[in-house]
Design an enzyme around this catalytic site. Structure first.
Site, PDB file in Angstrom:
ATOM      1  N   ASP A 173      57.997  61.754  66.604  1.00 53.45           N
ATOM      2  CA  ASP A 173      56.738  61.889  67.347  1.00 53.45           C
ATOM      3  C   ASP A 173      56.960  61.282  68.729  1.00 53.45           C
ATOM      4  OD1 ASP A 173      53.828  62.183  67.753  1.00 53.45           O
ATOM      5  OD2 ASP A 173      53.759  60.012  67.609  1.00 53.45           O
ATOM      6  N   SER A 174      55.967  61.460  69.596  1.00 53.00           N
ATOM      7  CA  SER A 174      56.042  60.863  70.926  1.00 53.00           C
ATOM      8  C   SER A 174      55.914  59.336  70.875  1.00 53.00           C
ATOM      9  CB  SER A 174      54.924  61.426  71.798  1.00 53.00           C
ATOM     10  OG  SER A 174      53.670  61.154  71.208  1.00 53.00           O
ATOM     11  N   CYS A 178      54.232  65.531  65.351  1.00 55.07           N
ATOM     12  CA  CYS A 178      53.497  65.485  66.605  1.00 55.07           C
ATOM     13  C   CYS A 178      52.993  66.900  66.845  1.00 55.07           C
ATOM     14  CB  CYS A 178      54.429  65.058  67.730  1.00 55.07           C
ATOM     15  SG  CYS A 178      53.703  65.189  69.377  1.00 55.07           S
ATOM     16  N   THR A 188      51.725  68.211  69.591  1.00 54.98           N
ATOM     17  CA  THR A 188      52.147  68.765  70.875  1.00 54.98           C
ATOM     18  C   THR A 188      53.592  69.261  70.774  1.00 54.98           C
ATOM     19  OG1 THR A 188      50.797  66.977  71.803  1.00 54.98           O
ATOM     20  CG2 THR A 188      52.055  68.312  73.355  1.00 54.98           C
ATOM     21  N   GLU A 195      45.335  54.172  71.170  1.00 59.23           N
ATOM     22  CA  GLU A 195      46.398  53.295  71.686  1.00 59.23           C
ATOM     23  C   GLU A 195      45.802  51.931  72.057  1.00 59.23           C
ATOM     24  OE1 GLU A 195      49.853  53.699  72.540  1.00 59.23           O
ATOM     25  OE2 GLU A 195      49.780  55.395  71.158  1.00 59.23           O
ATOM     26  N   CYS A 205      45.890  66.079  66.369  1.00 64.05           N
ATOM     27  CA  CYS A 205      46.748  65.076  67.002  1.00 64.05           C
ATOM     28  C   CYS A 205      47.003  64.006  65.954  1.00 64.05           C
ATOM     29  CB  CYS A 205      46.039  64.481  68.222  1.00 64.05           C
ATOM     30  SG  CYS A 205      46.913  63.075  68.930  1.00 64.05           S
ATOM     31  N   HIS A 217      47.474  60.974  66.178  1.00 63.58           N
ATOM     32  CA  HIS A 217      46.772  59.701  66.386  1.00 63.58           C
ATOM     33  C   HIS A 217      45.394  59.693  65.703  1.00 63.58           C
ATOM     34  CE1 HIS A 217      49.628  58.774  69.577  1.00 63.58           C
ATOM     35  NE2 HIS A 217      48.999  57.645  69.853  1.00 63.58           N
TER      36      HIS A 217
HETATM   37  N1  DGL Z   1      50.913  62.303  68.731  1.00 58.89           N
HETATM   38  C1  DGL Z   1      50.730  63.310  69.726  1.00 58.89           C
HETATM   39  C2  DGL Z   1      50.252  64.639  69.089  1.00 58.89           C
HETATM   40  O1  DGL Z   1      50.100  64.745  67.908  1.00 58.89           O
HETATM   41  C3  DGL Z   1      49.701  62.903  70.757  1.00 58.89           C
HETATM   42  C4  DGL Z   1      50.095  61.806  71.670  1.00 58.89           C
HETATM   43  C5  DGL Z   1      50.796  62.259  72.939  1.00 58.89           C
HETATM   44  O2  DGL Z   1      50.125  62.758  73.871  1.00 58.89           O
HETATM   45  O3  DGL Z   1      52.010  62.091  72.999  1.00 58.89           O
HETATM   46  O4  DGL Z   1      50.033  65.596  69.780  1.00 58.89           O
END
Ligand code: DGL
Length: 308
Positions: free
Chosen positions: A10-11, A73, A75, A152, A201, A203
């Site tokens: 993930d990011s 993730c 994205t 965050e 997402c 998060h």
């Molecule tokens: N965890 C990322 C997602 O699921 C979102 C956070 C980011 O912008 O890197 O898209």
């Protein structure tokens, strides 16, 4: 049987919500998790750039002998799932299709809402995935980047759960408050009459209770984490690659950012201590060699067969 780890990335820390489900559903499986904290956030970036990141990290993990890759993730899944599947020898599972499937199962009126990063919304990946499963369903999307920031920020605030932070502190510290932001984001979705809301997402499961309150009763809130973990289990079972029962699962974590901070915040997400975190400099990831994409994926046509 195969006791190699599952590679997950993930990011940053959001993908740990998926790891948490993998640990619950598949307790014997080892996990090697990669959080690209130094290049977080992915959401506002160009999708081509994010695809490049996904291929670099997938290559790095593949070189460490993982038996399956999970792009935890949204994205990165939206930007790079297909390219990753064409590049790596192991199965690659993303989080978009499992989330879409869970939503299609849940909706009654076939009006499905989506909240996600700008990149995920822009890709149209969820709308495509939902329509592949039910051509008569409609997806209504809203980019909610401030929700990512709120999670965050919440994780960085003192001890206690994120939900406690929202409940106790959001009205005091954050202007506009969480509920004001949520109303602006969610009111258009409520007005069109969605009965199901996809958390697009990784998060967002951390603030699911607050989102549920904000979107109101009568709307089912869907996270892809559980469905993704089940897909991982099913794929490994079909390939006869599940870890043997009684396997001592090892959970290792790598970040491109600060290892101590990753351990501290990650432990809050997983609700268990993270003891083994290693920093891999982002330069090492940028220098990794990415294998060529398969060009023969559709070269197997024979008599009477159509390869599509
Ligand atoms: N965890 C990322 C997602 O699921 C979102 C956070 C980011 O912008 O890197 O898209």
């Amino acid at each position: 049987m195969n006791d190699l780890p599952i590679g997950v990335f993930d990011s940053g820390i959001g993908g740990l919500t998926v790891v948490s489900e993998i640990m619950r559903v598949l307790p014997h499986e080892s996990v090697l998790y990669f959080g690209d904290t130094a290049r977080y956030p992915y959401g506002p970036r160009d999708l081509d750039e994010v695809r490049g990141f996904a291929l670099q990290i997938g290559s790095w993990l593949s070189q460490r002998q993982v038996k399956l890759l999970v792009i935890a993730c949204n994205t990165a899944t939206a930007a790079g799932l297909e390219a990753a599947q064409l590049t790596f020898d192991v199965p690659v599972i993303g989080v978009v299709e499992p989330g879409a499937r869970a939503a299609v199962k849940a909706t009654r009126n076939r009006k499905v809402g989506l909240i996600a990063t700008a990149g995920t919304i822009e890709s149209g990946a969820y709308a495509r995935a939902v329509r592949t499963l039910d051509a008569g369903a409609t997806v209504f999307s809203v980019a909610t980047p401030r929700f990512v920031d709120i999670v965050e920020q919440g994780l960085r605030m003192g001890p206690g759960t994120f939900e406690e932070w929202i409940a106790e502190a959001a009205d005091v510290f954050v202007r506009p408050t969480f509920y004001e932001i949520a109303r602006d984001y969610l009111d258009p979705l409520r007005r069109v009459g969605i009965d199901t809301l996809m958390l697009g997402c990784t998060h967002f499961p951390l603030m699911a209770t607050a989102i549920r309150q904000a979107v109101g009763r009568g709307v089912r809130v869907i996270s892809s984490a559980g469905e993704t973990a089940r897909d991982v289990g099913e794929t490994l079972r079909l390939r006869r690659q599940l870890a043997p029962a009684g396997n001592m699962a090892l959970h290792r974590f790598v970040t491109t950012g600060d290892a101590a901070e990753f351990g501290r915040l990650g432990s809050r997400v997983l609700r268990r201590p993270i003891t083994s975190v290693r920093t891999v400099p982002v330069e090492e990831i940028e220098a990794v060699s990415v294998p060529e994409q398969r060009s023969d994926a559709c070269d197997e046509e024979g008599e009477g067969m159509v390869c599509g």
